[in-house]
Design an enzyme around this catalytic site. Structure first.
Site, PDB file in Angstrom:
ATOM      1  N   GLU A 159      45.638  -6.324 -86.585  1.00  0.00           N
ATOM      2  CA  GLU A 159      46.224  -6.979 -87.757  1.00  0.00           C
ATOM      3  C   GLU A 159      45.304  -6.787 -88.968  1.00  0.00           C
ATOM      4  O   GLU A 159      44.702  -7.726 -89.495  1.00  0.00           O
ATOM      5  CB  GLU A 159      46.485  -8.458 -87.412  1.00  0.00           C
ATOM      6  CG  GLU A 159      47.495  -8.576 -86.268  1.00  0.00           C
ATOM      7  CD  GLU A 159      47.632  -9.973 -85.657  1.00  0.00           C
ATOM      8  OE1 GLU A 159      47.030 -10.917 -86.187  1.00  0.00           O
ATOM      9  OE2 GLU A 159      48.346 -10.108 -84.650  1.00  0.00           O
ATOM     10  N   GLU A 173      50.724 -16.450 -90.384  1.00  0.00           N
ATOM     11  CA  GLU A 173      51.208 -15.103 -90.052  1.00  0.00           C
ATOM     12  C   GLU A 173      51.520 -14.465 -91.398  1.00  0.00           C
ATOM     13  O   GLU A 173      52.452 -14.889 -92.088  1.00  0.00           O
ATOM     14  CB  GLU A 173      52.482 -15.171 -89.203  1.00  0.00           C
ATOM     15  CG  GLU A 173      52.281 -15.647 -87.784  1.00  0.00           C
ATOM     16  CD  GLU A 173      51.824 -14.552 -86.845  1.00  0.00           C
ATOM     17  OE1 GLU A 173      51.916 -13.368 -87.220  1.00  0.00           O
ATOM     18  OE2 GLU A 173      51.357 -14.876 -85.751  1.00  0.00           O
ATOM     19  N   HIS A 207      43.129 -10.811 -83.670  1.00  0.00           N
ATOM     20  CA  HIS A 207      43.891  -9.689 -83.100  1.00  0.00           C
ATOM     21  C   HIS A 207      43.551  -8.457 -83.932  1.00  0.00           C
ATOM     22  O   HIS A 207      43.903  -8.366 -85.108  1.00  0.00           O
ATOM     23  CB  HIS A 207      45.395  -9.977 -83.139  1.00  0.00           C
ATOM     24  CG  HIS A 207      45.812 -11.013 -82.142  1.00  0.00           C
ATOM     25  ND1 HIS A 207      46.858 -11.885 -82.359  1.00  0.00           N
ATOM     26  CD2 HIS A 207      45.312 -11.320 -80.917  1.00  0.00           C
ATOM     27  CE1 HIS A 207      46.988 -12.680 -81.295  1.00  0.00           C
ATOM     28  NE2 HIS A 207      46.061 -12.351 -80.421  1.00  0.00           N
ATOM     29  N   ARG A 253      45.115  -4.789 -79.550  1.00  0.00           N
ATOM     30  CA  ARG A 253      45.243  -6.182 -79.955  1.00  0.00           C
ATOM     31  C   ARG A 253      44.122  -7.071 -79.397  1.00  0.00           C
ATOM     32  O   ARG A 253      43.626  -7.971 -80.063  1.00  0.00           O
ATOM     33  CB  ARG A 253      46.597  -6.693 -79.435  1.00  0.00           C
ATOM     34  CG  ARG A 253      46.807  -8.189 -79.413  1.00  0.00           C
ATOM     35  CD  ARG A 253      48.095  -8.486 -78.630  1.00  0.00           C
ATOM     36  NE  ARG A 253      48.284  -9.883 -78.325  1.00  0.00           N
ATOM     37  CZ  ARG A 253      48.981 -10.738 -79.066  1.00  0.00           C
ATOM     38  NH1 ARG A 253      49.543 -10.352 -80.178  1.00  0.00           N
ATOM     39  NH2 ARG A 253      49.114 -11.994 -78.701  1.00  0.00           N
ATOM     40  N   HIS A 306      46.609 -14.635 -88.975  1.00  0.00           N
ATOM     41  CA  HIS A 306      47.226 -13.552 -88.202  1.00  0.00           C
ATOM     42  C   HIS A 306      48.246 -12.823 -89.082  1.00  0.00           C
ATOM     43  O   HIS A 306      48.488 -13.201 -90.216  1.00  0.00           O
ATOM     44  CB  HIS A 306      47.951 -14.124 -86.980  1.00  0.00           C
ATOM     45  CG  HIS A 306      47.034 -14.707 -85.945  1.00  0.00           C
ATOM     46  ND1 HIS A 306      46.806 -14.106 -84.750  1.00  0.00           N
ATOM     47  CD2 HIS A 306      46.273 -15.836 -85.945  1.00  0.00           C
ATOM     48  CE1 HIS A 306      45.959 -14.831 -84.038  1.00  0.00           C
ATOM     49  NE2 HIS A 306      45.612 -15.892 -84.737  1.00  0.00           N
TER      50      HIS A 306
END
Lengths: 310, 93
Positions: free
Chosen positions: A73, A271, A70, A128, A197
């Site tokens: 990020e 994440e 993405h 994204r 991510h």
């Protein structure tokens, strides 16, 4: 452009050109351990590059790590760069990493979505998806983390091309996804896959597309718990952990589900940090702390993979 | 570069599944206007969404009319983006 890795600032964000230039310098400076592989082209024909860390040998088992699928990020790309440097500097010093590289290779894809990343620098910082388009469809881009074959098109993905979670026309339709899938499938000996991510402070394992526990649920749960503890011990940052569907949300067609279904038991998705203040705009001052703690969690997964062959 | 002046990121703490459902409806009502940074998942997790300046009043009215408590996580996205670009430029120098 920064022409040597010694003048490169690991505590700043960089453009795609700067990162690709850094990759070339990095490979040149550490040619005994690192090489560059091109595994494909993006939709807009940018090269998709992977760093290979290897001490030699053929048909070795390997670890796959990717960042930046993405594009907005940015902390993930920056973390990937720092980790590459850390692998080189720890090799020969850290017994876990050294042992691992004595028998296994590490593949690190720092910019999984180069078109999207370039677009975040040139036009839209908050982009994204990738940049693919289809005739007759006004909206651009596919969510590359909904385009994988496992559970494709299910809950937690959208068939509306204008949605941020658009899954694309068919599984692996996107060159950025098929490049990874083809490489991993052809390699045939990847034992752990870590897809990075941001931002929710979580470490998760399959499944995303189903609430059903995987057959290795207990082992992966305990490993995630240890990895998160290792991460916490660096800067005191607390992560949640568990399966994707029970920890974050149901999401279909995602990387780690495909990896697990393809036989890669140790499949994890990070994440990274959430300060509760910046979201995707994490200040550059937090790059190195984030990378440091993430590396310790990854190291825990690497150690387990090394000691639990399958 | 696209300009995000006045755009905000709102953090919503849904109390229950019904409130989460209202947030999902919002995504359906304004698919290209509201950008979920953290989508509606479960009540224990916050929902973060970027709202363009032009939609702020509508969205805040929607949240308030349905009793959805929110806070402003980012007051003005462009301010942070300007800081980020300046930091990159400074690093290059």
């Amino acid at each position: 452009l920064e022409r040597s890795t010694s003048s490169f600032s690991y505590s700043s964000y960089h453009t795609l050109e700067e990162i690709y230039s850094w990759i070339d310098s990095f490979v040149t400076e550490h040619a005994d351990l690192v090489s560059k592989i091109q595994i494909g082209h993006s939709f807009e024909n940018r090269p998709i590059l992977v760093l290979k860390f290897s001490t030699g040998g053929s048909e070795r088992q390997a670890i796959w790590i990717d960042t930046g699928i993405h594009s907005r990020e940015w902390i993930t790309h920056a973390t990937g760069i720092w980790i590459a440097k850390q692998i080189v500097s720890d090799h020969g010093k850290d017994y876990i990493l050294t042992s691992l590289l004595n028998t296994m290779d590490i593949f690190l894809e720092i910019v999984s979505n180069p078109d999207g990343f370039a677009f975040t620098h040139s036009m839209n910082r908050l982009w994204r998806k990738n940049k693919s388009n289809q005739p007759g469809i006004a909206c651009i881009g596919v969510d590359l983390n909904r385009n994988w074959r496992s559970g494709f098109g299910g809950n937690g993905s959208k068939d509306n091309p204008c949605s941020e979670t658009y899954h694309g026309p068919y599984p692996h339709s996107e060159p950025e996804v098929s490049a990874i899938a083809n490489f991993i499938t052809a390699h045939g000996n990847i034992k752990a896959l870590i897809s990075i991510h941001s931002y929710s402070q979580m470490l998760m394992y399959p499944y995303g597309h189903s609430l059903e526990p995987i057959s290795n649920q207990e082992e992966l749960y305990n490993l995630a718990k240890r990895a998160v503890q290792a991460l916490y011990e660096v800067h005191g940052i607390k992560y949640l952990y568990g399966s994707i569907s029970t920890t974050l949300y149901v999401a279909s067609g995602i990387t780690v589900d495909w990896a697990y279904d393809s036989g890669i038991k140790y499949s994890f998705s990070f994440e990274l940090r959430d300060t509760g203040r910046y979201g995707f705009l994490l200040p550059a001052t937090q790059i190195i702390p984030t990378a440091q703690e993430t590396w310790m969690a990854i190291r825990t997964i690497l150690k387990h993979t090394l000691r639990h062959p399958y | 570069q696209m300009n995000f002046t006045g755009d905000q990121v709102l953090r919503i703490l849904a109390q229950n599944e019904m409130q989460l459902s209202l947030l999902r409806d919002l995504e359906g009502l304004k698919p290209q206007k509201v950008d979920f940074w953290r989508g509606p998942a479960r009540p224990s997790l916050p929902v973060d969404m970027r709202v363009p300046f032009s939609e702020l009043k509508d969205v805040k009215d929607y949240l308030e009319s349905h009793g959805l408590a929110y806070s402003v996580m980012i007051e003005d996205i462009q301010v942070l983006l300007d800081q980020e670009r300046e930091a990159m430029a400074k690093s290059r120098r």
